[in-house]
Motif scaffolding. Structure first.
Motif, PDB file in Angstrom:
ATOM      1  N   THR A 192      10.509  -3.437  -4.995  1.00  0.00           N
ATOM      2  CA  THR A 192       9.333  -3.007  -5.756  1.00  0.00           C
ATOM      3  C   THR A 192       8.957  -1.599  -5.331  1.00  0.00           C
ATOM      4  OG1 THR A 192       7.640  -3.725  -4.169  1.00  0.00           O
ATOM      5  CG2 THR A 192       8.534  -5.399  -5.673  1.00  0.00           C
ATOM      6  N   CYS A 240       6.345  -0.846  -3.834  1.00  0.00           N
ATOM      7  CA  CYS A 240       5.689  -0.930  -2.523  1.00  0.00           C
ATOM      8  C   CYS A 240       6.762  -0.900  -1.446  1.00  0.00           C
ATOM      9  CB  CYS A 240       4.885  -2.217  -2.402  1.00  0.00           C
ATOM     10  SG  CYS A 240       3.576  -2.384  -3.627  1.00  0.00           S
ATOM     11  N   ASP A 280       9.182  -1.466   1.375  1.00  0.00           N
ATOM     12  CA  ASP A 280       9.607  -2.630   2.168  1.00  0.00           C
ATOM     13  C   ASP A 280       9.165  -3.963   1.577  1.00  0.00           C
ATOM     14  OD1 ASP A 280      10.719  -0.865   4.061  1.00  0.00           O
ATOM     15  OD2 ASP A 280       8.797  -0.697   5.105  1.00  0.00           O
ATOM     16  N   TRP A 281       8.635  -3.978   0.366  1.00  0.00           N
ATOM     17  CA  TRP A 281       8.236  -5.232  -0.268  1.00  0.00           C
ATOM     18  C   TRP A 281       9.198  -5.569  -1.389  1.00  0.00           C
ATOM     19  CZ3 TRP A 281       2.198  -5.464  -1.238  1.00  0.00           C
ATOM     20  CH2 TRP A 281       1.539  -5.488   0.001  1.00  0.00           C
ATOM     21  N   ASP A 282       9.659  -6.828  -1.381  1.00  0.00           N
ATOM     22  CA  ASP A 282      10.381  -7.317  -2.544  1.00  0.00           C
ATOM     23  C   ASP A 282       9.395  -8.070  -3.434  1.00  0.00           C
ATOM     24  OD1 ASP A 282       9.962  -9.713  -1.228  1.00  0.00           O
ATOM     25  OD2 ASP A 282      12.051  -9.975  -0.622  1.00  0.00           O
ATOM     26  N   THR A 293       7.381 -10.879  -1.688  1.00  0.00           N
ATOM     27  CA  THR A 293       6.315 -10.367  -0.819  1.00  0.00           C
ATOM     28  C   THR A 293       5.142  -9.865  -1.650  1.00  0.00           C
ATOM     29  OG1 THR A 293       8.008  -9.681   0.773  1.00  0.00           O
ATOM     30  CG2 THR A 293       5.798  -8.793   1.078  1.00  0.00           C
ATOM     31  N   LEU A 294       5.460  -9.191  -2.759  1.00  0.00           N
ATOM     32  CA  LEU A 294       4.404  -8.686  -3.638  1.00  0.00           C
ATOM     33  C   LEU A 294       3.600  -9.833  -4.246  1.00  0.00           C
ATOM     34  CD1 LEU A 294       2.955  -6.429  -5.145  1.00  0.00           C
ATOM     35  CD2 LEU A 294       4.829  -6.411  -6.803  1.00  0.00           C
ATOM     36  N   HIS A 326       1.225 -11.099  -1.771  1.00  0.00           N
ATOM     37  CA  HIS A 326       0.089 -10.190  -1.597  1.00  0.00           C
ATOM     38  C   HIS A 326      -0.905 -10.332  -2.751  1.00  0.00           C
ATOM     39  CE1 HIS A 326      -1.999  -6.678  -0.036  1.00  0.00           C
ATOM     40  NE2 HIS A 326      -2.074  -6.225  -1.276  1.00  0.00           N
ATOM     41  N   THR A 343      -0.898 -12.846   7.170  1.00  0.00           N
ATOM     42  CA  THR A 343       0.558 -12.965   7.279  1.00  0.00           C
ATOM     43  C   THR A 343       1.084 -14.333   6.843  1.00  0.00           C
ATOM     44  OG1 THR A 343       0.329 -13.637   9.593  1.00  0.00           O
ATOM     45  CG2 THR A 343       0.651 -11.293   9.158  1.00  0.00           C
ATOM     46  N   HIS A 371      -1.002  -3.196  -8.292  1.00  0.00           N
ATOM     47  CA  HIS A 371       0.074  -4.100  -7.890  1.00  0.00           C
ATOM     48  C   HIS A 371       0.651  -4.858  -9.086  1.00  0.00           C
ATOM     49  CE1 HIS A 371      -0.093  -3.223  -3.709  1.00  0.00           C
ATOM     50  NE2 HIS A 371      -1.339  -3.630  -3.559  1.00  0.00           N
TER      51      HIS A 371
END
Length: 524
Positions: free
Chosen positions: A372, A374, A376-378, A381-382, A385, A406, A458
């Protein structure tokens, strides 16, 4: 042939009994390894049982790599077998170490895709003795520090020399090869010199062990506090970061030698000084230098402090003095205009949550690993979030703040997780008097506004990652742009901050793209 009680064999018969060639037996006889017991009338050699035994032992010793002279000494009892074995073991161990080192070098060449010139350098480094390795570090320290009055700093660098064990691992050999190259790096030398210059200017001369221990304790303290803040999802440029900075400064101040009788207090001057020290001390090359030394010497390796350092420096820039950011936001919140009329911010929130909900529903599990915008975010992970943001702001609105940043908030059903979390936020925001209630310096409508902004940007990230339309929020994005500029315009932008520096956008870009670009996204 039998002579009395003795049996003798010709060289051909001995060859058949031992499996050795006639030529080799004749050579060993000439070299004195084995002696004929006699000769036939025609002059041919004859060997007895003792010679047969000597040949068998010589064959065994030869198979172990011993030379003929050593074998002869053993057979003639000039050296005992245990003495020869001990010497040979030492030689074999040295040979094994050499081969392992060569193997480690070749593996390193493969990993680094090294050039022929680089291989030559690595081979030279691998063959160095312990004294030569120490000399490289001593020359590096001497050349870099020159005549600066920093004896404690100098002594610390010289004391930490690479000490490869007798049987190093591949990792240790690779670390030495990297260190040998690193000390030639101009960037490392410049960083070490910069730290030394700072020390010579502000704290010259000797320093006792207690001062060094205090510095280590302060470092451990701020690392622990930053790691806790990060685990709680506290952004360094958010108001929640200011108390963390306050606690860190309070621990750091007693370690500072200040000539002023009043000493340092937590103010703009103190925070600027701490920021200056962090910027001088934080360098990837220097951190790698110490990591490599630890690997080589078998010491515990401290995890990288780079991410925590970026968090703290960003927090110090965002909060240059105690309460500054909160005061700025309080003023902004009091005078800010409600841009969401005529339908209000709750209606805007519903629009965005509906649009993001459609995006989340469109995500297939096979898309979870996609990258993505962002860092280090796939996608997985997004998604996590997005759910967290709804839970976070719902908790704040209800007076029950969340700290499980986390955790896995998706479970086995990402669609249901988002639907449940977004409904919790909608319900919390519609509580009696919520929009005007004060949450610190902010009225409740600003909490709703914050979730709208988070979902807008996002949601854009998710739409780009999965290639799904997201145009229904363009009108909301248009209204959000002045709010975003108002809130985030003065914040430091960088890797640790909430957003990267603003990016250019094509002429005529849609409001969503302009919003995304302002918050650091690359718009094509």
């Amino acid at each position: 042939m039998h002579v009395g009680d003795n049996t003798f064999w010709s060289i051909g018969e001995v060859a058949r009994r031992t499996g050795l060639s006639v030529k080799l037996i004749r050579h060993w006889s000439d070299a004195g390894v084995v002696h004929p017991a006699g000769r036939t009338p025609a002059g041919y050699r004859l060997y007895g049982t003792e010679a047969l035994a000597r040949l068998q032992l010589a064959q065994t010793l030869r198979g172990l790599g011993l030379g003929l002279a050593t074998i002869r000494d053993v057979l003639e009892r000039e050296s005992t077998l245990s003495e020869v074995a001990a010497t040979h073991v030492d030689a074999l161990e040295e040979q094994i170490r050499t081969l392992r080192t060569q193997q480690a070098v070749l593996r390193s060449v493969i990993r680094r895709n090294t050039t022929a010139e680089g291989l030559t350098t690595m081979t030279e480094l691998a063959r160095m003795s312990a004294a030569e390795r120490r000399a490289i570090i001593q020359d590096f320290v001497t050349d870099t520090l020159g005549e600066l009055d920093v004896p404690t700093y100098r002594r610390g660098l010289l004391a930490a020399t690479p000490d490869l064990p007798a049987d190093p691992t591949d990792e240790q050999v690779d670390a030495w090869l990297e260190l040998g190259e690193l000390v030639r790096n101009r960037a490392l030398r410049a960083s070490v010199r910069r730290m030394a210059d700072y020390a010579a200017e502000h704290h010259p001369g000797e320093h006792d062990d207690s001062a060094l221990q205090d510095a280590e304790q302060v470092t451990d303290d701020w690392l622990r506090r930053v790691e806790t803040a990060t685990a709680q999802g506290i952004a360094p440029d958010s108001p929640a970061a200011d108390p963390v900075v306050t606690a860190i400064v309070a621990t750091w101040i007693p370690t500072q030698a200040v000539p002023d009788e009043k000493g340092l207090v937590d103010n703009a001057q103190a925070r600027a000084l701490l920021l200056e020290q962090l910027e001088v001390a934080s360098d990837a090359h220097v951190e790698r230098y110490w990591q490599l030394l630890c690997i080589i010497n078998g010491w515990p390796v401290r995890p990288s402090m780079a991410a925590a350092g970026r968090w703290l420096t960003t927090a110090l820039r965002a909060h240059p003095e105690p309460g500054a950011r909160a005061a700025q936001l309080a003023e902004l919140y009091d005078v800010g205009q409600d841009v969401w009329e005529p339908n209000g911010v709750l209606h805007a929130c519903d629009e965005v949550l509906d649009a993001v909900g459609e995006l989340v529903s469109a995500v297939e599990p096979g898309q979870f690993g996609r990258p993505t915008a962002c860092a280090d975010w796939d996608v997985h992970t997004l998604l996590n979030h997005l759910v967290w943001e709804n839970l976070l702001w719902a908790g704040l609105a209800n007076g029950t703040p969340r700290s499980d940043f986390t955790a896995d908030h998706l479970g086995d059903d990402h669609v249901a997780a988002f639907r449940t979390a977004s409904q919790a936020a909608r319900t919390a925001f519609r509580g009696p008097g919520m929009l005007e209630r004060r949450y610190g310096p902010a009225p409740g409508r600003r909490l709703v506004e914050q979730l709208v902004i988070e979902m807008l940007v996002h949601g854009w990230d998710l739409a780009q990652a999965i290639g799904h339309p997201y145009d229904t929020t363009q009108r909301v994005a248009e209204r959000a742009l002045p709010v975003v500029r108002e809130i985030y315009g003065d914040l430091p932008r960088g890797a640790a901050g909430s957003f990267a520096p603003p990016q250019p956008v094509p002429d005529g870009a849609a409001p969503l793209d302009r919003l995304a670009a302002y918050l650091g996204r690359t718009v094509m």
